[in-house]
Design a protein around this motif. Structure first.
Motif, PDB file in Angstrom:
ATOM      1  N   SER A  13       0.850  -1.180   0.000  1.00 14.67           N
ATOM      2  CA  SER A  13       0.000   0.000   0.000  1.00 14.67           C
ATOM      3  C   SER A  13       0.886   1.230   0.000  1.00 14.67           C
ATOM      4  O   SER A  13       1.941   1.231   0.643  1.00 14.67           O
ATOM      5  CB  SER A  13      -0.909   0.032   1.233  1.00 14.67           C
ATOM      6  N   VAL A  14       0.461   2.272  -0.715  1.00 14.25           N
ATOM      7  CA  VAL A  14       1.231   3.506  -0.813  1.00 14.25           C
ATOM      8  C   VAL A  14       0.263   4.678  -0.775  1.00 14.25           C
ATOM      9  O   VAL A  14      -0.730   4.695  -1.507  1.00 14.25           O
ATOM     10  CB  VAL A  14       2.049   3.566  -2.122  1.00 14.25           C
ATOM     11  N   VAL A  16       0.439   9.144  -0.400  1.00 14.85           N
ATOM     12  CA  VAL A  16       1.284  10.336  -0.321  1.00 14.85           C
ATOM     13  C   VAL A  16       0.436  11.525   0.100  1.00 14.85           C
ATOM     14  O   VAL A  16      -0.664  11.735  -0.417  1.00 14.85           O
ATOM     15  CB  VAL A  16       1.980  10.598  -1.666  1.00 14.85           C
ATOM     16  N   PHE A  17       0.977  12.306   1.045  1.00 13.09           N
ATOM     17  CA  PHE A  17       0.313  13.488   1.571  1.00 13.09           C
ATOM     18  C   PHE A  17       1.301  14.647   1.493  1.00 13.09           C
ATOM     19  O   PHE A  17       2.084  14.859   2.425  1.00 13.09           O
ATOM     20  CB  PHE A  17      -0.127  13.261   3.010  1.00 13.09           C
ATOM     21  N   GLY A  18       1.310  15.361   0.377  1.00 15.16           N
ATOM     22  CA  GLY A  18       2.269  16.444   0.204  1.00 15.16           C
ATOM     23  C   GLY A  18       3.684  15.917   0.168  1.00 15.16           C
ATOM     24  O   GLY A  18       4.041  15.123  -0.713  1.00 15.16           O
ATOM     25  N   ASP A  19       4.488  16.322   1.147  1.00 17.31           N
ATOM     26  CA  ASP A  19       5.883  15.874   1.206  1.00 17.31           C
ATOM     27  C   ASP A  19       6.069  14.707   2.167  1.00 17.31           C
ATOM     28  O   ASP A  19       7.184  14.451   2.631  1.00 17.31           O
ATOM     29  CB  ASP A  19       6.793  17.040   1.631  1.00 17.31           C
ATOM     30  N   HIS A  20       4.981  13.999   2.462  1.00 20.56           N
ATOM     31  CA  HIS A  20       5.063  12.873   3.387  1.00 20.56           C
ATOM     32  C   HIS A  20       4.408  11.639   2.751  1.00 20.56           C
ATOM     33  O   HIS A  20       3.416  11.752   2.026  1.00 20.56           O
ATOM     34  CB  HIS A  20       4.386  13.210   4.715  1.00 20.56           C
ATOM     35  N   MET A  21       4.962  10.485   3.028  1.00 19.14           N
ATOM     36  CA  MET A  21       4.487   9.229   2.435  1.00 19.14           C
ATOM     37  C   MET A  21       4.376   8.150   3.500  1.00 19.14           C
ATOM     38  O   MET A  21       5.206   8.072   4.414  1.00 19.14           O
ATOM     39  CB  MET A  21       5.452   8.758   1.339  1.00 19.14           C
ATOM     40  N   VAL A  22       3.333   7.310   3.347  1.00 25.07           N
ATOM     41  CA  VAL A  22       3.197   6.093   4.142  1.00 25.07           C
ATOM     42  C   VAL A  22       3.234   4.917   3.173  1.00 25.07           C
ATOM     43  O   VAL A  22       2.511   4.911   2.171  1.00 25.07           O
ATOM     44  CB  VAL A  22       1.875   6.049   4.921  1.00 25.07           C
ATOM     45  N   ALA A  23       4.063   3.937   3.458  1.00 27.22           N
ATOM     46  CA  ALA A  23       4.121   2.719   2.663  1.00 27.22           C
ATOM     47  C   ALA A  23       4.063   1.522   3.596  1.00 27.22           C
ATOM     48  O   ALA A  23       4.588   1.575   4.717  1.00 27.22           O
ATOM     49  CB  ALA A  23       5.390   2.666   1.816  1.00 27.22           C
ATOM     50  N   VAL A  24       3.426   0.465   3.141  1.00 25.15           N
ATOM     51  CA  VAL A  24       3.200  -0.709   3.978  1.00 25.15           C
ATOM     52  C   VAL A  24       4.055  -1.873   3.503  1.00 25.15           C
ATOM     53  O   VAL A  24       4.107  -2.174   2.311  1.00 25.15           O
ATOM     54  CB  VAL A  24       1.714  -1.115   3.952  1.00 25.15           C
ATOM     55  N   ALA A  25       4.733  -2.511   4.444  1.00 18.90           N
ATOM     56  CA  ALA A  25       5.394  -3.789   4.207  1.00 18.90           C
ATOM     57  C   ALA A  25       4.514  -4.851   4.876  1.00 18.90           C
ATOM     58  O   ALA A  25       4.634  -5.127   6.071  1.00 18.90           O
ATOM     59  CB  ALA A  25       6.802  -3.796   4.796  1.00 18.90           C
ATOM     60  N   TYR A  65      -6.428  -0.770   1.480  1.00 13.89           N
ATOM     61  CA  TYR A  65      -6.224   0.567   2.018  1.00 13.89           C
ATOM     62  C   TYR A  65      -6.989   1.600   1.209  1.00 13.89           C
ATOM     63  O   TYR A  65      -7.442   1.362   0.094  1.00 13.89           O
ATOM     64  CB  TYR A  65      -4.735   0.921   2.005  1.00 13.89           C
ATOM     65  N   ASP A  66      -7.120   2.774   1.790  1.00 10.53           N
ATOM     66  CA  ASP A  66      -7.698   3.932   1.116  1.00 10.53           C
ATOM     67  C   ASP A  66      -7.195   5.165   1.849  1.00 10.53           C
ATOM     68  O   ASP A  66      -6.680   5.080   2.974  1.00 10.53           O
ATOM     69  CB  ASP A  66      -9.229   3.859   1.147  1.00 10.53           C
ATOM     70  N   PHE A 322      -0.622   1.788  -5.206  1.00 12.99           N
ATOM     71  CA  PHE A 322      -0.156   2.980  -5.931  1.00 12.99           C
ATOM     72  C   PHE A 322      -0.979   4.189  -5.520  1.00 12.99           C
ATOM     73  O   PHE A 322      -2.089   4.081  -4.996  1.00 12.99           O
ATOM     74  CB  PHE A 322      -0.201   2.770  -7.450  1.00 12.99           C
ATOM     75  N   ASP A 323      -0.410   5.369  -5.763  1.00 11.28           N
ATOM     76  CA  ASP A 323      -1.092   6.624  -5.497  1.00 11.28           C
ATOM     77  C   ASP A 323      -0.691   7.623  -6.571  1.00 11.28           C
ATOM     78  O   ASP A 323       0.454   7.604  -7.051  1.00 11.28           O
ATOM     79  CB  ASP A 323      -0.718   7.154  -4.103  1.00 11.28           C
ATOM     80  N   VAL A 324      -1.642   8.462  -6.947  1.00 13.37           N
ATOM     81  CA  VAL A 324      -1.409   9.501  -7.946  1.00 13.37           C
ATOM     82  C   VAL A 324      -1.784  10.828  -7.315  1.00 13.37           C
ATOM     83  O   VAL A 324      -2.917  11.023  -6.869  1.00 13.37           O
ATOM     84  CB  VAL A 324      -2.241   9.270  -9.222  1.00 13.37           C
ATOM     85  N   VAL A 325      -0.823  11.749  -7.253  1.00  9.07           N
ATOM     86  CA  VAL A 325      -1.034  13.060  -6.649  1.00  9.07           C
ATOM     87  C   VAL A 325      -0.548  14.120  -7.629  1.00  9.07           C
ATOM     88  O   VAL A 325       0.662  14.305  -7.798  1.00  9.07           O
ATOM     89  CB  VAL A 325      -0.294  13.188  -5.303  1.00  9.07           C
ATOM     90  N   GLY A 326      -1.488  14.782  -8.293  1.00  9.28           N
ATOM     91  CA  GLY A 326      -1.114  15.806  -9.262  1.00  9.28           C
ATOM     92  C   GLY A 326      -0.262  15.237 -10.377  1.00  9.28           C
ATOM     93  O   GLY A 326      -0.670  14.306 -11.088  1.00  9.28           O
ATOM     94  N   SER A 327       0.941  15.747 -10.517  1.00  9.54           N
ATOM     95  CA  SER A 327       1.842  15.315 -11.586  1.00  9.54           C
ATOM     96  C   SER A 327       2.837  14.268 -11.106  1.00  9.54           C
ATOM     97  O   SER A 327       3.879  14.064 -11.738  1.00  9.54           O
ATOM     98  CB  SER A 327       2.605  16.524 -12.149  1.00  9.54           C
ATOM     99  N   GLU A 328       2.509  13.586 -10.000  1.00 11.10           N
ATOM    100  CA  GLU A 328       3.386  12.543  -9.477  1.00 11.10           C
ATOM    101  C   GLU A 328       2.622  11.242  -9.325  1.00 11.10           C
ATOM    102  O   GLU A 328       1.434  11.232  -8.992  1.00 11.10           O
ATOM    103  CB  GLU A 328       3.983  12.958  -8.127  1.00 11.10           C
ATOM    104  N   LEU A 329       3.314  10.139  -9.567  1.00  7.66           N
ATOM    105  CA  LEU A 329       2.741   8.803  -9.429  1.00  7.66           C
ATOM    106  C   LEU A 329       3.708   7.953  -8.625  1.00  7.66           C
ATOM    107  O   LEU A 329       4.921   7.965  -8.880  1.00  7.66           O
ATOM    108  CB  LEU A 329       2.492   8.191 -10.806  1.00  7.66           C
TER     109      LEU A 329
END
Length: 374
Positions: A13-14, A16-25, A65-66, A322-329
């Motif tokens: 799971s991934v 992204v919140f601005g300049d912060h990211m949560v990823a799951v192992a 996740y969501d 995966f997550d898509v935020v604006g011009s970033e994936l």
């Protein structure tokens, strides 16, 4: 222990919140959360904690996740789930009222939208809608699902947007045919949720698994069926797109890209972002289970594939999360032999260009191993 083990599955799971990211192992000690921060142009590891209500001890092995606003909800095994929130400084686990979490023999499907969330208990045939009262998450409403044809040992997928809720059950038996699947659409009026529609796949096929992934964007619904046999390509997968017109949900498109081979599993994950539909697959050529991610424009009469990201790594499973935020994936590669990871892409023109590989304890600039351009 920051050792990268092959079975940790970082990137399941991934978010992204601005300049912060949560990823799951998901498979590291029954599930760990990894927190990263963007410093300059690079993502840097900050901390790790167990995917549990307390943040320590045994995790819940989260696969589903969501996210919404500053929150991320994670559904794990045996009816467990957690909700984490970024308050601008630190990540906090939000309290869940006593009695909300119930024991369940299958993974817990989850969705969140603002101060409302949904958790699915397929083993109990139960749906719970939760509301945050400012201090903890409480049950706002709950109801039972139909019992005929429901398999208690599989997952329920879910998506929630304002007053509309999707529940996908990919193991639903239809007319004696197993694991065909269906998608239930609920609508809320006041405090009451009522069944608005039952969406069926275009054809009945054993092990189709229609509804394994669901995505909602206003009057558009996407339902993935990774077990769909497309011609001679067994389990190539498909995604059905429905639109609400005149009060009824109508099948508008069935997506079956030619680039998906047998056992491609197209429809594994589906998500709308920025007006486009993103769909992942768990297998592709030339290697099995290396994954892939499609970007669709559905605004035209014929859906257009804008990009197809592929991962040249055996068993990497690009796009599991995966997550898509604006011009970033950001696409997880949980099967990577180094214990998993996340690939960060930036949109350049109409293509996605790889910028960075994010690993458990370190990050590698894209120049270290070459670019991928869609």
């Amino acid at each position: 222990n920051m050792t990268a083990d092959a079975g940790d599955f970082l990137g399941t799971s991934v978010a992204v919140f601005g300049d912060h990211m949560v990823a799951v192992a998901a498979l590291e000690n029954y599930g760990n959360l990894y927190f990263y921060r963007r410093i300059g142009e690079q993502w840097v590891f900050q901390s790790r904690r167990a995917a549990s209500q307390s943040g320590v001890g045994t995790g819940i092995r989260p696969y589903l996740y969501d996210k919404s606003g500053s929150r991320m909800i994670l559904g794990g095994a045996f009816g467990q789930f957690i909700i984490v929130r970024f308050d601008g400084e630190v990540w906090r686990t939000e309290p869940i009222a006593a009695g909300v979490i119930e024991s369940n023999p299958a993974a817990t499907g989850v969705a969140i939208d603002g101060d409302r969330a949904v958790v699915t208990y397929v083993g109990l045939r139960k749906i719970k809608v939760l509301a945050f009262d400012g201090s903890s998450w409480l049950v706002e409403s709950e109801w039972m699902l139909p019992d005929a044809g429901w398999n208690q040992y599989t997952l329920l997928s879910a998506d929630l947007e304002s007053d509309r809720l999707l529940i996908g059950h990919p193991a639903k038996t239809i007319a004696g045919t197993s694991s065909v699947g269906e998608v239930l659409v609920y609508q809320r009026q006041g405090a009451l949720w009522s069944l608005d529609a039952i969406l069926m796949p275009p054809e009945v096929e054993a092990d189709l698994r229609f509804g394994f992934s669901v995505a909602l964007d206003g009057d558009l619904i996407a339902a993935g069926a990774w077990g769909d046999d497309v011609g001679a390509r067994a389990n190539a997968g498909s995604v059905s797109v429905f639109r609400k017109v005149g009060g009824s949900w109508t099948l508008e498109h069935t997506l079956t890209p030619d680039a998906t081979p047998a056992d491609g599993g197209f429809g594994w994950r589906s998500r709308f972002a920025g007006g486009h539909l993103y769909v992942s697959q768990y297998g592709t050529l030339p290697a099995a289970f290396d994954g892939g991610l499609f970007e669709y424009d559905l605004s035209t009469q014929t859906p257009t594939i804008l990009n197809h990201l592929v991962q040249p790594g055996f068993y990497d499973r690009l796009g599991t999360g995966f997550d898509v935020v604006g011009s970033e994936l950001f696409a997880g590669t949980p099967g990577r032999s180094i214990g998993g990871g996340i690939k960060a892409f930036a949109r350049v023109g109409s293509n996605w260009v790889l910028n960075q590989l994010i690993q458990q304890e370190a990050s590698v600039p894209a120049s270290g191993f070459g670019h991928e351009v869609a």
